[in-house]
Design a protein around this motif. Structure first.
Motif, PDB file in Angstrom:
ATOM      1  N   MET A  88     -44.533  62.170 -57.739  1.00  0.00           N
ATOM      2  CA  MET A  88     -44.721  62.837 -56.458  1.00  0.00           C
ATOM      3  C   MET A  88     -43.964  64.154 -56.401  1.00  0.00           C
ATOM      4  O   MET A  88     -43.089  64.416 -57.219  1.00  0.00           O
ATOM      5  N   GLU A  89     -44.372  64.988 -55.430  1.00  0.00           N
ATOM      6  CA  GLU A  89     -43.647  66.201 -55.105  1.00  0.00           C
ATOM      7  C   GLU A  89     -43.824  66.455 -53.615  1.00  0.00           C
ATOM      8  O   GLU A  89     -44.706  65.878 -52.987  1.00  0.00           O
ATOM      9  N   TYR A  90     -42.956  67.290 -53.051  1.00  0.00           N
ATOM     10  CA  TYR A  90     -43.053  67.538 -51.616  1.00  0.00           C
ATOM     11  C   TYR A  90     -42.895  69.017 -51.308  1.00  0.00           C
ATOM     12  O   TYR A  90     -42.383  69.790 -52.120  1.00  0.00           O
ATOM     13  N   TYR A  91     -43.373  69.387 -50.110  1.00  0.00           N
ATOM     14  CA  TYR A  91     -43.379  70.775 -49.649  1.00  0.00           C
ATOM     15  C   TYR A  91     -42.823  70.799 -48.230  1.00  0.00           C
ATOM     16  O   TYR A  91     -43.367  70.147 -47.344  1.00  0.00           O
ATOM     17  N   ASP A  92     -41.728  71.529 -48.028  1.00  0.00           N
ATOM     18  CA  ASP A  92     -41.147  71.640 -46.695  1.00  0.00           C
ATOM     19  C   ASP A  92     -41.882  72.698 -45.885  1.00  0.00           C
ATOM     20  O   ASP A  92     -42.068  73.835 -46.335  1.00  0.00           O
ATOM     21  N   ILE A  93     -42.278  72.300 -44.676  1.00  0.00           N
ATOM     22  CA  ILE A  93     -42.976  73.173 -43.739  1.00  0.00           C
ATOM     23  C   ILE A  93     -41.923  73.834 -42.855  1.00  0.00           C
ATOM     24  O   ILE A  93     -41.005  73.153 -42.393  1.00  0.00           O
ATOM     25  N   PRO A  94     -42.013  75.139 -42.591  1.00  0.00           N
ATOM     26  CA  PRO A  94     -41.028  75.791 -41.715  1.00  0.00           C
ATOM     27  C   PRO A  94     -40.898  75.062 -40.365  1.00  0.00           C
ATOM     28  O   PRO A  94     -41.880  74.557 -39.819  1.00  0.00           O
ATOM     29  N   SER A  95     -39.686  75.032 -39.848  1.00  0.00           N
ATOM     30  CA  SER A  95     -39.395  74.265 -38.627  1.00  0.00           C
ATOM     31  C   SER A  95     -40.060  74.839 -37.384  1.00  0.00           C
ATOM     32  O   SER A  95     -40.128  74.160 -36.367  1.00  0.00           O
ATOM     33  N   ARG A  96     -40.577  76.062 -37.441  1.00  0.00           N
ATOM     34  CA  ARG A  96     -41.234  76.637 -36.259  1.00  0.00           C
ATOM     35  C   ARG A  96     -42.547  75.917 -35.932  1.00  0.00           C
ATOM     36  O   ARG A  96     -43.071  76.045 -34.839  1.00  0.00           O
ATOM     37  N   TYR A  97     -43.073  75.144 -36.882  1.00  0.00           N
ATOM     38  CA  TYR A  97     -44.306  74.402 -36.651  1.00  0.00           C
ATOM     39  C   TYR A  97     -43.984  73.018 -36.094  1.00  0.00           C
ATOM     40  O   TYR A  97     -43.245  72.259 -36.716  1.00  0.00           O
ATOM     41  N   GLU A  98     -44.532  72.712 -34.937  1.00  0.00           N
ATOM     42  CA  GLU A  98     -44.353  71.403 -34.305  1.00  0.00           C
ATOM     43  C   GLU A  98     -45.517  70.517 -34.708  1.00  0.00           C
ATOM     44  O   GLU A  98     -46.663  70.783 -34.340  1.00  0.00           O
ATOM     45  N   ILE A  99     -45.228  69.470 -35.464  1.00  0.00           N
ATOM     46  CA  ILE A  99     -46.279  68.600 -35.978  1.00  0.00           C
ATOM     47  C   ILE A  99     -46.036  67.184 -35.476  1.00  0.00           C
ATOM     48  O   ILE A  99     -44.939  66.645 -35.643  1.00  0.00           O
ATOM     49  N   PRO A 100     -47.048  66.578 -34.840  1.00  0.00           N
ATOM     50  CA  PRO A 100     -46.868  65.208 -34.341  1.00  0.00           C
ATOM     51  C   PRO A 100     -46.719  64.216 -35.491  1.00  0.00           C
ATOM     52  O   PRO A 100     -47.369  64.345 -36.527  1.00  0.00           O
ATOM     53  N   ASP A 101     -45.841  63.245 -35.278  1.00  0.00           N
ATOM     54  CA  ASP A 101     -45.566  62.235 -36.295  1.00  0.00           C
ATOM     55  C   ASP A 101     -46.193  60.907 -35.868  1.00  0.00           C
ATOM     56  O   ASP A 101     -45.967  60.453 -34.751  1.00  0.00           O
ATOM     57  N   ASN A 102     -46.992  60.312 -36.722  1.00  0.00           N
ATOM     58  CA  ASN A 102     -47.612  59.008 -36.478  1.00  0.00           C
ATOM     59  C   ASN A 102     -47.255  58.051 -37.607  1.00  0.00           C
ATOM     60  O   ASN A 102     -48.101  57.319 -38.123  1.00  0.00           O
ATOM     61  N   SER A 103     -45.984  58.069 -38.011  1.00  0.00           N
ATOM     62  CA  SER A 103     -45.539  57.310 -39.179  1.00  0.00           C
ATOM     63  C   SER A 103     -45.725  55.810 -39.013  1.00  0.00           C
ATOM     64  O   SER A 103     -45.619  55.268 -37.922  1.00  0.00           O
ATOM     65  N   GLU A 104     -45.998  55.210 -40.157  1.00  0.00           N
ATOM     66  CA  GLU A 104     -46.029  53.747 -40.259  1.00  0.00           C
ATOM     67  C   GLU A 104     -45.576  53.392 -41.667  1.00  0.00           C
ATOM     68  O   GLU A 104     -45.575  54.237 -42.569  1.00  0.00           O
ATOM     69  N   PRO A 105     -45.168  52.152 -41.895  1.00  0.00           N
ATOM     70  CA  PRO A 105     -44.690  51.763 -43.225  1.00  0.00           C
ATOM     71  C   PRO A 105     -45.789  51.913 -44.292  1.00  0.00           C
ATOM     72  O   PRO A 105     -46.939  51.538 -44.067  1.00  0.00           O
ATOM     73  N   VAL A 106     -45.399  52.454 -45.432  1.00  0.00           N
ATOM     74  CA  VAL A 106     -46.305  52.616 -46.572  1.00  0.00           C
ATOM     75  C   VAL A 106     -45.613  52.012 -47.780  1.00  0.00           C
ATOM     76  O   VAL A 106     -44.473  52.371 -48.090  1.00  0.00           O
ATOM     77  N   THR A 107     -46.298  51.093 -48.454  1.00  0.00           N
ATOM     78  CA  THR A 107     -45.688  50.414 -49.605  1.00  0.00           C
ATOM     79  C   THR A 107     -46.342  50.780 -50.933  1.00  0.00           C
ATOM     80  O   THR A 107     -45.831  50.422 -51.987  1.00  0.00           O
ATOM     81  N   GLN A 108     -47.479  51.449 -50.861  1.00  0.00           N
ATOM     82  CA  GLN A 108     -48.162  51.827 -52.092  1.00  0.00           C
ATOM     83  C   GLN A 108     -48.832  53.173 -51.902  1.00  0.00           C
ATOM     84  O   GLN A 108     -49.470  53.426 -50.877  1.00  0.00           O
ATOM     85  N   ALA A 109     -48.689  54.032 -52.902  1.00  0.00           N
ATOM     86  CA  ALA A 109     -49.355  55.324 -52.890  1.00  0.00           C
ATOM     87  C   ALA A 109     -50.228  55.411 -54.137  1.00  0.00           C
ATOM     88  O   ALA A 109     -49.836  54.961 -55.212  1.00  0.00           O
ATOM     89  N   HIS A 110     -51.407  55.975 -53.949  1.00  0.00           N
ATOM     90  CA  HIS A 110     -52.331  56.162 -55.067  1.00  0.00           C
ATOM     91  C   HIS A 110     -52.354  57.636 -55.450  1.00  0.00           C
ATOM     92  O   HIS A 110     -52.086  58.511 -54.620  1.00  0.00           O
ATOM     93  N   ALA A 111     -52.674  57.922 -56.682  1.00  0.00           N
ATOM     94  CA  ALA A 111     -52.789  59.300 -57.131  1.00  0.00           C
ATOM     95  C   ALA A 111     -53.748  60.047 -56.208  1.00  0.00           C
ATOM     96  O   ALA A 111     -54.842  59.566 -55.924  1.00  0.00           O
ATOM     97  N   GLY A 112     -53.289  61.179 -55.701  1.00  0.00           N
ATOM     98  CA  GLY A 112     -54.097  61.998 -54.799  1.00  0.00           C
ATOM     99  C   GLY A 112     -53.777  61.790 -53.329  1.00  0.00           C
ATOM    100  O   GLY A 112     -54.267  62.530 -52.486  1.00  0.00           O
TER     101      GLY A 112
END
Length: 193
Positions: free
Chosen positions: A110-134
């Motif tokens: 995996m890799e991640y990209y930080d979004i500038p804090s000026r953008y307000e993005i709603p969070d709808n998080s839920e538990p994730v136990t498996q990630a697939h390629a893509g």
């Protein structure tokens, strides 16, 4: 007597310069008030900005285009139907995002990209136990996480999209060139329009 004369002249000179400064600022104030109907005050602009942050732009776009590196091949990210993905698409629709690439402990999944804090993005998080390629997730606050290989995980994410995990896609992610003079890889996210 000569010293007193020089002091009086100096005082008059300082006072006249101060008065000239006052006159020019009040003159510009009058000019501003005559054209004030066509301008937005800073307090009004701040209100607009806070309203935009409270109501992030939303988009009906179902796909975004992603490049790994400035000259990289374009890949399509198919978006999920949720408010988080819609907000990201809405912001990207107003301006392409060019974000630095990071990974945890030199991760090879995996890799991640930080979004500038000026953008307000709603969070709808839920538990994730498996990630697939893509798989692409949003991680609060303001981070996009891409899995380019399958992984067993224990995270709180909002799924925002997927890529077709073709060999070309995985190769583009893994071989994204380091930007010369910057020391990081970059990803470019656009609405493809």
């Amino acid at each position: 007597m000569k010293k007193q004369f020089v002091a009086v002249i100096s005082l008059l000179l300082v006072l006249s310069m101060a008065m000239a400064g006052c006159n020019s600022s009040s003159g510009s104030s009058n000019a501003d008030s005559s054209t004030g109907d066509n301008r937005v005050s800073s307090s009004q602009a701040n209100n607009v900005s806070s309203e935009e942050n409270e109501n992030p732009p939303s988009s009906d776009v179902t796909e975004l285009t992603v490049q790994f590196g400035d000259q990289g091949e374009h890949f399509v990210m198919h978006l999920e139907d949720n408010s988080t993905a819609a907000a990201i698409a809405g912001y990207v629709g107003t301006s392409d995002w060019r974000l630095p690439v990071y990974s945890y402990d030199e991760s090879d999944v995996m890799e991640y990209y930080d979004i500038p804090s000026r953008y307000e993005i709603p969070d709808n998080s839920e538990p994730v136990t498996q990630a697939h390629a893509g798989d692409v997730f949003y991680s609060d606050p303001n981070r996009i996480v891409l899995y380019y290989h399958d992984a067993v995980i224990d995270e709180e994410y909002t799924r925002i999209g997927t890529f077709d995990p073709t060999e070309e896609f995985v190769d583009a992610v893994e071989n994204n060139p380091v930007l010369e003079g910057w020391g990081n890889q970059i990803v470019v996210i656009s609405n493809g329009g």
